[in-house]
Design an enzyme around this catalytic site. Structure first.
Site, PDB file in Angstrom:
ATOM      1  N   GLY A 242       0.717  -1.405  -0.086  1.00  0.00           N
ATOM      2  CA  GLY A 242      -0.250   0.223  -0.006  1.00  0.00           C
ATOM      3  C   GLY A 242       0.942   1.104   0.020  1.00  0.00           C
ATOM      4  N   CYS A 243       2.110   1.138   0.000  1.00  0.00           N
ATOM      5  CA  CYS A 243       2.890   2.381  -0.091  1.00  0.00           C
ATOM      6  C   CYS A 243       3.805   2.526  -1.730  1.00  0.00           C
ATOM      7  CB  CYS A 243       4.435   2.134   0.713  1.00  0.00           C
ATOM      8  SG  CYS A 243       3.981   2.327   2.449  1.00  0.00           S
ATOM      9  N   GLU A 244       3.630   3.516  -2.182  1.00  0.00           N
ATOM     10  CA  GLU A 244       4.108   3.921  -3.406  1.00  0.00           C
ATOM     11  C   GLU A 244       5.668   3.553  -3.437  1.00  0.00           C
ATOM     12  OE1 GLU A 244       2.961   7.595  -5.367  1.00  0.00           O
ATOM     13  OE2 GLU A 244       1.147   7.047  -5.328  1.00  0.00           O
TER      14      GLU A 244
END
Length: 137
Positions: A50-52
């Site tokens: 869920g982190c870029e």
């Protein structure tokens, strides 16, 4: 809820700063203070979804209190994660569940500079911490 000592230090540091440029500089310095993760900890199992940016997170329960370490290749994210760790390290699982992420970054004066993707990423890191506390009781 009482704040860990490092969180108090972060609040004092950031509340004394006026401009965004200074805040960004101090934010990067906080990120540089993060201890490096060992290569064997930078594995897919520790990667936060869920982190870029790539963020690895490791949590350990010690005497009923959680200690997290994390790393990211992105300097700004590393600083933000360092401030999140300052807020949560040393908390119990129940205290960790009660952490209000938007309120914490608002207190630091950083909430306006958090893009939606950065906010989502930090929320993903906090959610991963909470998940770890549920699986390792």
């Amino acid at each position: 809820m009482s704040l860990p000592l490092e969180a108090h230090a972060a609040l004092q540091a950031f509340q004394a700063i006026g401009s965004w440029e200074q805040r960004a500089r101090v934010l990067m310095q906080w990120g540089e203070r993060l201890p490096a993760l060992a290569d064997d900890e930078k594995v897919d199992a520790n990667l936060v979804q869920g982190c870029e940016s790539l963020v690895w997170l490791v949590g350990r329960l010690q005497d009923g209190h959680w200690q997290f370490t994390a790393s990211s290749e992105a300097r700004m994210i590393r600083g933000l994660v360092a401030l999140l760790l300052a807020r949560v390290n040393g908390l119990s699982a129940d205290e960790l569940q009660a952490v209000d992420l938007p309120d914490w970054f608002n207190q630091l004066g950083l909430s306006r500079q958090l893009s939606p993707s950065r906010s989502n990423g930090l929320n993903a890191v906090l959610q991963r911490m909470r998940d770890l506390t549920r699986t390792q009781k």
